[in-house]
Design a protein around this motif. Structure first.
Motif, PDB file in Angstrom:
ATOM      1  N   ILE A   7       0.838  -1.203   0.000  1.00 52.50           N
ATOM      2  CA  ILE A   7       0.000   0.000   0.000  1.00 52.50           C
ATOM      3  C   ILE A   7       0.869   1.248   0.000  1.00 52.50           C
ATOM      4  O   ILE A   7       0.650   2.183  -0.786  1.00 52.50           O
ATOM      5  CB  ILE A   7      -0.942  -0.017   1.219  1.00 52.50           C
ATOM      6  CG1 ILE A   7      -1.942  -1.172   1.114  1.00 52.50           C
ATOM      7  CG2 ILE A   7      -1.684   1.313   1.347  1.00 52.50           C
ATOM      8  CD1 ILE A   7      -2.683  -1.473   2.406  1.00 52.50           C
ATOM      9  N   ALA A   8       1.871   1.266   0.865  1.00 56.42           N
ATOM     10  CA  ALA A   8       2.735   2.445   0.988  1.00 56.42           C
ATOM     11  C   ALA A   8       3.559   2.690  -0.266  1.00 56.42           C
ATOM     12  O   ALA A   8       3.808   3.836  -0.647  1.00 56.42           O
ATOM     13  CB  ALA A   8       3.655   2.281   2.197  1.00 56.42           C
ATOM     14  N   ALA A   9       3.974   1.624  -0.936  1.00 56.15           N
ATOM     15  CA  ALA A   9       4.844   1.757  -2.101  1.00 56.15           C
ATOM     16  C   ALA A   9       4.096   2.094  -3.376  1.00 56.15           C
ATOM     17  O   ALA A   9       4.626   2.800  -4.246  1.00 56.15           O
ATOM     18  CB  ALA A   9       5.642   0.473  -2.310  1.00 56.15           C
ATOM     19  N   ILE A  10       2.860   1.607  -3.518  1.00 61.71           N
ATOM     20  CA  ILE A  10       2.153   1.701  -4.802  1.00 61.71           C
ATOM     21  C   ILE A  10       0.796   2.401  -4.679  1.00 61.71           C
ATOM     22  O   ILE A  10       0.557   3.416  -5.331  1.00 61.71           O
ATOM     23  CB  ILE A  10       1.975   0.287  -5.406  1.00 61.71           C
ATOM     24  CG1 ILE A  10       3.347  -0.348  -5.666  1.00 61.71           C
ATOM     25  CG2 ILE A  10       1.153   0.345  -6.692  1.00 61.71           C
ATOM     26  CD1 ILE A  10       3.298  -1.816  -6.012  1.00 61.71           C
ATOM     27  N   HIS A  11      -0.074   1.850  -3.863  1.00 67.29           N
ATOM     28  CA  HIS A  11      -1.447   2.349  -3.786  1.00 67.29           C
ATOM     29  C   HIS A  11      -1.494   3.799  -3.299  1.00 67.29           C
ATOM     30  O   HIS A  11      -2.113   4.671  -3.946  1.00 67.29           O
ATOM     31  CB  HIS A  11      -2.243   1.440  -2.842  1.00 67.29           C
ATOM     32  CG  HIS A  11      -3.728   1.601  -2.886  1.00 67.29           C
ATOM     33  ND1 HIS A  11      -4.369   2.701  -2.342  1.00 67.29           N
ATOM     34  CD2 HIS A  11      -4.719   0.797  -3.377  1.00 67.29           C
ATOM     35  CE1 HIS A  11      -5.680   2.565  -2.495  1.00 67.29           C
ATOM     36  NE2 HIS A  11      -5.911   1.424  -3.133  1.00 67.29           N
ATOM     37  N   ALA A  12      -0.847   4.081  -2.185  1.00 64.75           N
ATOM     38  CA  ALA A  12      -0.924   5.421  -1.603  1.00 64.75           C
ATOM     39  C   ALA A  12      -0.322   6.502  -2.502  1.00 64.75           C
ATOM     40  O   ALA A  12      -0.954   7.545  -2.723  1.00 64.75           O
ATOM     41  CB  ALA A  12      -0.267   5.429  -0.220  1.00 64.75           C
ATOM     42  N   PRO A  13       0.888   6.313  -3.057  1.00 63.96           N
ATOM     43  CA  PRO A  13       1.431   7.379  -3.910  1.00 63.96           C
ATOM     44  C   PRO A  13       0.657   7.578  -5.209  1.00 63.96           C
ATOM     45  O   PRO A  13       0.561   8.699  -5.709  1.00 63.96           O
ATOM     46  CB  PRO A  13       2.874   6.949  -4.170  1.00 63.96           C
ATOM     47  CG  PRO A  13       2.953   5.522  -3.789  1.00 63.96           C
ATOM     48  CD  PRO A  13       1.911   5.291  -2.760  1.00 63.96           C
ATOM     49  N   TYR A  14       0.106   6.504  -5.756  1.00 62.12           N
ATOM     50  CA  TYR A  14      -0.704   6.647  -6.972  1.00 62.12           C
ATOM     51  C   TYR A  14      -1.917   7.517  -6.688  1.00 62.12           C
ATOM     52  O   TYR A  14      -2.198   8.479  -7.425  1.00 62.12           O
ATOM     53  CB  TYR A  14      -1.108   5.261  -7.473  1.00 62.12           C
ATOM     54  CG  TYR A  14      -2.090   5.269  -8.620  1.00 62.12           C
ATOM     55  CD1 TYR A  14      -1.741   5.771  -9.867  1.00 62.12           C
ATOM     56  CD2 TYR A  14      -3.380   4.763  -8.458  1.00 62.12           C
ATOM     57  CE1 TYR A  14      -2.647   5.773 -10.926  1.00 62.12           C
ATOM     58  CE2 TYR A  14      -4.285   4.749  -9.505  1.00 62.12           C
ATOM     59  CZ  TYR A  14      -3.920   5.267 -10.735  1.00 62.12           C
ATOM     60  OH  TYR A  14      -4.823   5.260 -11.770  1.00 62.12           O
ATOM     61  N   HIS A  15      -2.620   7.221  -5.619  1.00 61.62           N
ATOM     62  CA  HIS A  15      -3.825   8.004  -5.322  1.00 61.62           C
ATOM     63  C   HIS A  15      -3.483   9.406  -4.822  1.00 61.62           C
ATOM     64  O   HIS A  15      -4.250  10.352  -5.071  1.00 61.62           O
ATOM     65  CB  HIS A  15      -4.722   7.245  -4.349  1.00 61.62           C
ATOM     66  CG  HIS A  15      -5.458   6.137  -5.025  1.00 61.62           C
ATOM     67  ND1 HIS A  15      -6.525   6.382  -5.868  1.00 61.62           N
ATOM     68  CD2 HIS A  15      -5.260   4.798  -5.042  1.00 61.62           C
ATOM     69  CE1 HIS A  15      -6.961   5.235  -6.361  1.00 61.62           C
ATOM     70  NE2 HIS A  15      -6.206   4.268  -5.886  1.00 61.62           N
ATOM     71  N   ALA A  16      -2.336   9.547  -4.180  1.00 63.30           N
ATOM     72  CA  ALA A  16      -1.904  10.887  -3.796  1.00 63.30           C
ATOM     73  C   ALA A  16      -1.646  11.749  -5.025  1.00 63.30           C
ATOM     74  O   ALA A  16      -1.958  12.949  -5.027  1.00 63.30           O
ATOM     75  CB  ALA A  16      -0.654  10.806  -2.931  1.00 63.30           C
ATOM     76  N   GLU A  17      -1.098  11.162  -6.089  1.00 61.93           N
ATOM     77  CA  GLU A  17      -0.836  11.918  -7.315  1.00 61.93           C
ATOM     78  C   GLU A  17      -2.145  12.308  -7.997  1.00 61.93           C
ATOM     79  O   GLU A  17      -2.262  13.421  -8.542  1.00 61.93           O
ATOM     80  CB  GLU A  17       0.047  11.104  -8.257  1.00 61.93           C
ATOM     81  CG  GLU A  17       0.510  11.865  -9.487  1.00 61.93           C
ATOM     82  CD  GLU A  17       1.401  13.053  -9.179  1.00 61.93           C
ATOM     83  OE1 GLU A  17       1.590  13.888 -10.083  1.00 61.93           O
ATOM     84  OE2 GLU A  17       1.899  13.172  -8.040  1.00 61.93           O
ATOM     85  N   ILE A  18      -3.132  11.415  -8.000  1.00 66.06           N
ATOM     86  CA  ILE A  18      -4.446  11.778  -8.549  1.00 66.06           C
ATOM     87  C   ILE A  18      -5.025  12.961  -7.781  1.00 66.06           C
ATOM     88  O   ILE A  18      -5.480  13.954  -8.374  1.00 66.06           O
ATOM     89  CB  ILE A  18      -5.419  10.583  -8.486  1.00 66.06           C
ATOM     90  CG1 ILE A  18      -4.932   9.427  -9.344  1.00 66.06           C
ATOM     91  CG2 ILE A  18      -6.821  11.022  -8.948  1.00 66.06           C
ATOM     92  CD1 ILE A  18      -5.747   8.150  -9.175  1.00 66.06           C
ATOM     93  N   ALA A  19      -5.005  12.869  -6.453  1.00 67.47           N
ATOM     94  CA  ALA A  19      -5.562  13.940  -5.625  1.00 67.47           C
ATOM     95  C   ALA A  19      -4.818  15.253  -5.849  1.00 67.47           C
ATOM     96  O   ALA A  19      -5.434  16.334  -5.925  1.00 67.47           O
ATOM     97  CB  ALA A  19      -5.505  13.538  -4.155  1.00 67.47           C
ATOM     98  N   ALA A  20      -3.498  15.173  -5.969  1.00 70.33           N
ATOM     99  CA  ALA A  20      -2.708  16.390  -6.179  1.00 70.33           C
ATOM    100  C   ALA A  20      -3.026  17.040  -7.519  1.00 70.33           C
ATOM    101  O   ALA A  20      -3.116  18.267  -7.624  1.00 70.33           O
ATOM    102  CB  ALA A  20      -1.221  16.062  -6.085  1.00 70.33           C
ATOM    103  N   GLU A  21      -3.212  16.210  -8.557  1.00 69.90           N
ATOM    104  CA  GLU A  21      -3.543  16.768  -9.871  1.00 69.90           C
ATOM    105  C   GLU A  21      -4.915  17.418  -9.863  1.00 69.90           C
ATOM    106  O   GLU A  21      -5.105  18.496 -10.434  1.00 69.90           O
ATOM    107  CB  GLU A  21      -3.472  15.674 -10.939  1.00 69.90           C
ATOM    108  CG  GLU A  21      -3.883  16.122 -12.336  1.00 69.90           C
ATOM    109  CD  GLU A  21      -2.996  17.202 -12.939  1.00 69.90           C
ATOM    110  OE1 GLU A  21      -3.388  17.754 -13.992  1.00 69.90           O
ATOM    111  OE2 GLU A  21      -1.919  17.506 -12.384  1.00 69.90           O
TER     112      GLU A  21
END
Length: 258
Positions: A123-137
Motif C-alpha cells: 500500500i505504501a509503495a504503490i497504492h498510496a502514492p498513486y492516489h496521492a498523485e491523482i488527488a494532487a492533480e
C-alpha cells in the motif's frame, strides 16, 4: 527505512506515471491496472508466466489505449504500472480483493496468508502514492480554475466463468455527478457498430475505489469505461477504439461544460 523503501528498489518504475502531463483538455485519464509489473522483492508471486499475462494480472490493452486517447483528446493520462495482484489500485486497501489469494480460478501463492506488514508495504509503495498523485492533480487543476472530468480506463475479459460477454464496451457510473457518464453512454450507443453496456459487465458499486474516492467528494463529472480485451489486441483495433471514444467524449462534453 520506510515501508515503501523496503519494497521498491531505486531502479524500479515509479507507481504513478504520466503521459502528456501538460494536456489541456478537461479530461483526466486514469489507468488503475495499466501494467503487470511485480516488484523484484516479491519475485513472481508464485505465478506462471501465463498467469502474469492474463486478465487477472492487469487490464490488457489499457496502457496502449490510454496513450492513444491522451494524444487524441490532448488529455493527461496517469497510470500505475504494477499488477493488480500486487495491490489493486481500484480497491480500498482494506478490501479483501486488494491483494486476492485467488483470481478467476488461479491461486496467487504470494498473497496466501499475507501478513499485515507486507500488505502495508505494498500500500505504501504503490497504492498510496498513486492516489496521492491523482488527488494532487485534481487540486492543481482546481487551484487553476480548470475543469476536470475523470475518465477511468479499464478492460474486461471476453468470457468469465464460462459465460461469454456480448458487450464491446461498458460505461460504469453510480452516485455523484453522472451527467457525463450518461451522455458518454448515449454517444457510444449512437455508433451503430457497437454494443455498449449500461453498468455492464460490472456495476459500479462499493467495490470500486478510484472514482468514488476522487470524483464523488469533489463533485466531479466522471465515467468508468470498460473495453472488451479482444477489441484491444492489435494496434489498429486500439486506434479504432481511440477514435470511437474521442468522438463520444467530445460529443458528451457539453453535458457538463457549456
Amino acid at each position: 527505512m520506510s515501508l515503501s523503501d523496503s519494497l521498491l528498489l531505486a531502479d524500479e518504475p515509479a507507481p504513478a506515471q504520466w503521459v502528456n502531463a501538460g494536456g489541456r483538455a478537461p479530461f483526466l485519464l486514469l489507468g488503475d491496472h495499466a501494467g503487470n509489473a511485480i516488484p523484484r522483492a516479491l519475485g513472481t508471486l508464485g505465478l506462471s508466466g501465463q498467469d502474469r499475462e492474463r486478465h487477472i494480472a492487469w487490464d490488457i490493452g489499457v496502457h496502449a489505449l490510454g496513450i492513444a486517447l491522451a494524444g487524441a483528446l490532448d488529455a493527461p493520462f496517469l497510470f500505475q504500472p504494477y499488477s493488480r495482484l500486487v495491490i489493486d489500485c481500484n480497491r480500498d486497501p482494506a478490501h479483501p480483493e486488494a491483494a486476492p489469494a485467488i483470481s478467476d480460478g488461479s491461486a496467487i501463492p504470494g498473497n496466501r496468508r499475507l501478513q499485515a506488514r507486507d500488505l502495508a508495504a505494498r500500500i505504501a509503495a504503490i497504492h498510496a502514492p498513486y492516489h496521492a498523485e491523482i488527488a494532487a492533480e485534481i487540486a492543481r487543476r482546481g487551484a487553476a480554475a480548470r475543469p476536470t472530468i475523470l475518465l477511468a480506463l479499464h478492460s474486461f475479459t471476453p468470457a468469465l466463468g464460462g459465460r461469454a460477454r456480448p458487450w464491446h464496451a461498458g460505461v460504469l457510473y453510480d452516485r455523484g455527478d453522472t451527467r457525463f457518464a450518461e451522455a458518454l453512454l448515449a454517444g457510444l450507443r449512437a455508433q451503430a457498430d457497437l454494443v455498449v453496456g449500461d453498468n455492464e459487465p460490472y456495476r459500479m458499486d462499493a467495490t470500486d475505489f478510484s472514482v468514488p474516492h476522487h470524483a464523488y467528494p469533489a463533485g466531479l463529472p466522471y465515467a468508468e469505461i470498460e473495453v472488451r480485451q479482444d477489441g484491444l489486441e492489435m494496434p489498429a483495433a486500439v486506434e479504432r477504439w481511440c477514435e470511437a471514444l474521442r468522438r463520444a467524449c467530445t460529443a458528451a462534453l457539453p453535458s457538463v461544460i457549456a
